[in-house]
Structures are given as C-alpha cells and as structure tokens.
Design a protein around this motif. Structure first.
Motif, PDB file in Angstrom:
ATOM      1  N   ALA A  59      77.670  73.387  75.616  1.00 31.03           N
ATOM      2  CA  ALA A  59      76.892  73.207  76.924  1.00 31.03           C
ATOM      3  C   ALA A  59      77.948  72.262  77.807  1.00 31.03           C
ATOM      4  N   GLN A  60      77.768  72.546  78.992  1.00 30.10           N
ATOM      5  CA  GLN A  60      78.729  72.010  80.025  1.00 30.10           C
ATOM      6  C   GLN A  60      78.200  71.270  81.046  1.00 30.10           C
ATOM      7  N   THR A  61      76.607  71.197  80.871  1.00 25.69           N
ATOM      8  CA  THR A  61      75.763  70.323  81.683  1.00 25.69           C
ATOM      9  C   THR A  61      74.626  70.028  80.964  1.00 25.69           C
ATOM     10  N   SER A  62      73.728  69.204  81.198  1.00 23.86           N
ATOM     11  CA  SER A  62      72.381  68.770  80.654  1.00 23.86           C
ATOM     12  C   SER A  62      71.365  69.884  80.934  1.00 23.86           C
ATOM     13  N   GLY A  63      70.416  70.033  80.160  1.00 25.33           N
ATOM     14  CA  GLY A  63      69.294  70.761  80.602  1.00 25.33           C
ATOM     15  C   GLY A  63      68.649  71.279  79.380  1.00 25.33           C
ATOM     16  N   THR A  64      67.294  72.112  79.517  1.00 26.11           N
ATOM     17  CA  THR A  64      66.475  72.382  78.410  1.00 26.11           C
ATOM     18  C   THR A  64      66.808  73.871  78.362  1.00 26.11           C
ATOM     19  N   VAL A  65      66.898  74.334  76.938  1.00 28.24           N
ATOM     20  CA  VAL A  65      67.045  75.694  76.688  1.00 28.24           C
ATOM     21  C   VAL A  65      65.857  76.544  76.874  1.00 28.24           C
ATOM     22  N   LEU A  66      66.018  77.621  78.088  1.00 25.41           N
ATOM     23  CA  LEU A  66      64.937  78.301  78.244  1.00 25.41           C
ATOM     24  C   LEU A  66      64.933  79.680  77.918  1.00 25.41           C
ATOM     25  N   LYS A  67      66.163  80.191  77.466  1.00 29.59           N
ATOM     26  CA  LYS A  67      66.240  81.684  76.904  1.00 29.59           C
ATOM     27  C   LYS A  67      67.222  81.801  75.881  1.00 29.59           C
ATOM     28  N   LEU A  68      67.175  82.617  74.753  1.00 27.87           N
ATOM     29  CA  LEU A  68      68.232  82.787  73.823  1.00 27.87           C
ATOM     30  C   LEU A  68      68.088  84.361  73.715  1.00 27.87           C
ATOM     31  N   PRO A  69      68.580  84.981  74.376  1.00 24.74           N
ATOM     32  CA  PRO A  69      68.417  86.522  74.422  1.00 24.74           C
ATOM     33  C   PRO A  69      69.026  87.294  73.054  1.00 24.74           C
ATOM     34  N   PHE A  70      69.989  86.681  72.554  1.00 27.03           N
ATOM     35  CA  PHE A  70      70.430  87.200  71.227  1.00 27.03           C
ATOM     36  C   PHE A  70      70.381  86.240  70.184  1.00 27.03           C
ATOM     37  N   ASP A  71      70.344  86.938  69.037  1.00 24.05           N
ATOM     38  CA  ASP A  71      70.212  86.089  67.717  1.00 24.05           C
ATOM     39  C   ASP A  71      71.467  86.463  66.823  1.00 24.05           C
ATOM     40  N   VAL A  72      71.438  85.583  65.710  1.00 23.37           N
ATOM     41  CA  VAL A  72      72.593  85.805  64.943  1.00 23.37           C
ATOM     42  C   VAL A  72      72.748  87.125  64.287  1.00 23.37           C
ATOM     43  N   ASP A  73      74.011  87.781  64.428  1.00 24.85           N
ATOM     44  CA  ASP A  73      74.553  88.910  63.752  1.00 24.85           C
ATOM     45  C   ASP A  73      74.371  90.084  64.771  1.00 24.85           C
ATOM     46  N   ASP A  74      73.744  89.707  66.194  1.00 25.79           N
ATOM     47  CA  ASP A  74      73.613  90.634  67.219  1.00 25.79           C
ATOM     48  C   ASP A  74      75.045  90.776  67.770  1.00 25.79           C
ATOM     49  N   SER A  75      75.283  92.151  68.261  1.00 30.39           N
ATOM     50  CA  SER A  75      76.518  92.134  69.011  1.00 30.39           C
ATOM     51  C   SER A  75      76.344  92.079  70.572  1.00 30.39           C
ATOM     52  N   VAL A  76      77.202  91.570  71.101  1.00 32.81           N
ATOM     53  CA  VAL A  76      77.149  91.169  72.640  1.00 32.81           C
ATOM     54  C   VAL A  76      78.546  91.447  73.268  1.00 32.81           C
ATOM     55  N   ALA A  77      78.358  91.908  74.469  1.00 31.34           N
ATOM     56  CA  ALA A  77      79.682  92.266  75.120  1.00 31.34           C
ATOM     57  C   ALA A  77      80.094  91.414  76.002  1.00 31.34           C
ATOM     58  N   ALA A  78      81.373  91.156  76.387  1.00 33.65           N
ATOM     59  CA  ALA A  78      81.903  90.270  77.301  1.00 33.65           C
ATOM     60  C   ALA A  78      81.109  90.164  78.629  1.00 33.65           C
TER      61      ALA A  78
END
Length: 357
Positions: A59-78
């Motif tokens: 994290a580069q700023t403070s805040g509360t996590v609202l969304k985590l669109p991906f989980d462990v072992d999921d593939s993501v694009a740049a």
C-alpha cells in the motif's frame, strides 16, 4: 589388456550352443571394431526453476480494503485492478486542492489587472516607484500560489490513484496478505505474485567445479522426461554460500511455453573434464537380468560371448569400462545370434542353470 570379470555359470551353456548358431547365421553378422574416443565428463545437479519477475505489492496510502477482485492462483493481466481501497478521504483532499486552485487563479487575475493599471500610470509618472514594485511583487506571489495549488492537485490525484492498486505485469497471484474490510497503512504488503513469461534455472555448483564451469560457460538443462530446455545467458554469483560452500549459477530459459512453473526440479549437466574411453554401438550389447555382454570374434572369426561392464550411454554409442580392448571386433547385431527378443539367450541361461544343479 582385458579386465577379468566374474564368469556367469550359464555362459558355459551359451558357448556350447554357439557353433550351431554361427553356422546358421554367420553370413548376416555386422562386425565393428571397439573404438577409443574422448568423453566429456559431466556433473549432474538438481536445479530449480524460478520466476525472473516476482514481487509483493504494498500500500502507498492509508485506507480500508473494499475490493479484492482476484484470489490466490488466479491469473491477472498487466494493469488489472487487484486491490481497491476506500477513497473518500483522498477524493475530499482532491476537491479541496481544486478549490484552492480556483481561489489562487482568481487572485492571480486580480493581481495581474492591478499591476497592468499601475504600470500604465507609472509610465506617466503619476504613481510612486514603491507602489509599482508592490503591484509587481503581488503579481509574482499570485503566480506562485497558483503553481502551489496545481502541485497540490497533482499530489491529491496521485494519492487518489494509490487507492487503485493494479498488477504491474501479467502473471499469477501467489499470496494474499490482507482481507476485505482490513485497514492498511503505507508500506503494508497486500498481494504477492510472479510472472510465467520469464523464467530461469538456479543451481548450486560445488566449489571444486566452479572455476572450470566459469571458463567453459556451458551447461544443459533437462526435465524429468529427458527433454532438453533452451537456455540463455549464464550468470555466476561472485561469492560462495558460507554454509554449503557452493556457488550459485543462474541461467535464463528461452522457452517457458506454458509447461514450466516456478519450483519445478530440473537436471543441470555441467561439463567438468574430459577423458579417453572405449566405445561400442549400443545395439551390440546383450542384456540378461544383471548380465551385460557382447559377442567378440576370436582368431577364427567365431563370435564368442564375453561379459563386459558398461558406463555412459551417449546417443547411439555405449562406453565400455571393462571386458574389451581397443581394436577388438564385435557383433553390432547380436539379435541375429540370439533372436530379437533374447529368447534364445534366456533359454540357454536356463539350461545352464539346470545343468549346474
């Protein structure tokens, strides 16, 4: 000089059967000589595949996590959104900065108009030099306030962008360090991941082989199924591990092709020397249980079965450690004498065993 090997009891029975076999098949024998040629000695080590790009996003700023669109072992694009933080505070600061810019812009316009009026009358000599300088300084200060307001907007926009954490490169998420609803601070780890597009092999090289490996700069990398992998630049670490006294060698893989993954074991072959050895065609070897033998022609050109001890298999040739001498003639196609399925040899061995009981 031929090295003596322990004689198998059933060989006597095979030798008794040889004259009849030779008379029937000798015209079809393929005869070759035992050759002496150099062999490159190679040490085989266990290497591990690892990702070139592997990182942890923080994290580069403070805040509360609202969304985590991906989980462990999921593939993501740049560029994919991987974490969304609550951004009301950052948006409020951006609105405040924009309001400050509007105020500074209005003050700049007022200072410019006042300066232009005083400048005109100053040229006529109707105002003092002090009033003119003061108007000019007010204009300069107003411009500085506008620049400061613009910088505040840029900073607020950057802080707002920090609430949207995106993937720096395409790959797979390997670890999640936060959960939805958790408050985070700058520097706190959020997600870890790696890229499968750039892989390399890392192997620990024993100290006694390090100098030669550095000078030769050659190595082979093979999977468990024997398939060789193409490798690129080799990098030798300039220091040894103080616990194992090994030097780390790293090689870039040029063909990830989707079937290789970090953590996989591979076999790394590193040339460490060269020596002379005797070689025979691999097809000339007769196998029965633990026995290894070849048919050697005697002075009367009759094939005689002789036990040998073999070493490295190099393509279609086989190294002989004991049992043969350079220049001796052997049968390349022993299946002509004993049958392609080795049944004749097996039966002879069984007969020899029964005769000795």
């Amino acid at each position: 000089m031929v090295t003596r090997l322990r004689f198998q009891p059933w060989l006597a029975a095979v030798l008794l059967l040889m004259p009849a076999l030779v008379l029937a098949q000798q015209g079809e024998l393929d005869i070759v000589e035992v050759e002496r040629a150099p062999i490159e000695e190679t040490v085989h080590l266990d290497g591990v595949i690892e990702a070139v790009q592997q990182s942890t996003v923080s994290a580069q700023t403070s805040g509360t996590v609202l969304k985590l669109p991906f989980d462990v072992d999921d593939s993501v694009a740049a560029g994919d959104l991987i974490v969304q933080l609550e951004d009301s505070e950052q948006r409020a600061r951006l609105s405040q900065a924009r309001a400050g810019l509007e105020e500074a812009t209005a003050a700049l316009a007022d200072a410019r108009q006042r300066f232009e009026r005083i400048e005109v009358v100053h040229e006529r000599g109707l105002v003092s030099r002090q009033e003119f300088d003061q108007a000019r300084n007010n204009l300069t200060a107003a411009r500085a306030r506008v620049e400061r307001a613009q910088a505040s907007i840029a900073e607020a926009e950057e802080q707002l962008s920090y609430t949207r954490i995106v993937a720096p490169y395409g790959g797979i998420l390997t670890e999640r360090h936060v959960e939805i609803g958790e408050a985070v601070n700058p520097g706190q780890p959020l997600l870890s991941g790696l890229s499968l597009e750039q892989l390399r092999v890392v192997v620990d090289l024993p100290q006694k082989y390090a100098d030669l490996a550095r000078s030769e700069r050659r190595a082979t990398v093979a999977l468990s199924d024997g398939r060789l992998l193409e490798t690129g630049e080799m990098t030798f670490y300039p220091y040894a591990d103080p616990a194992t006294h090994t030097f780390r060698l790293r090689m870039r893989l040029t063909e990830p092709n989707g079937s290789l993954f970090p953590g996989m074991l591979v076999k790394v072959g590193v040339p460490v020397g060269e020596r002379e050895s005797l070689w025979i065609p691999a097809s000339s070897l007769v196998r029965h249980s633990e026995l290894r033998a070849v048919f050697v022609l005697d002075e009367q050109d009759r094939p005689r079965l002789r036990q040998v001890r073999v070493g490295t298999l190099d393509g279609e040739r086989l190294e002989v450690l004991a049992g043969l001498s350079e220049g001796e003639r052997i049968v390349r196609n022993p299946e002509v004498l004993v049958g392609s399925d080795r049944l004749s040899l097996s039966r002879a061995a069984d007969a020899g065993g029964e005769a000795g009981q």
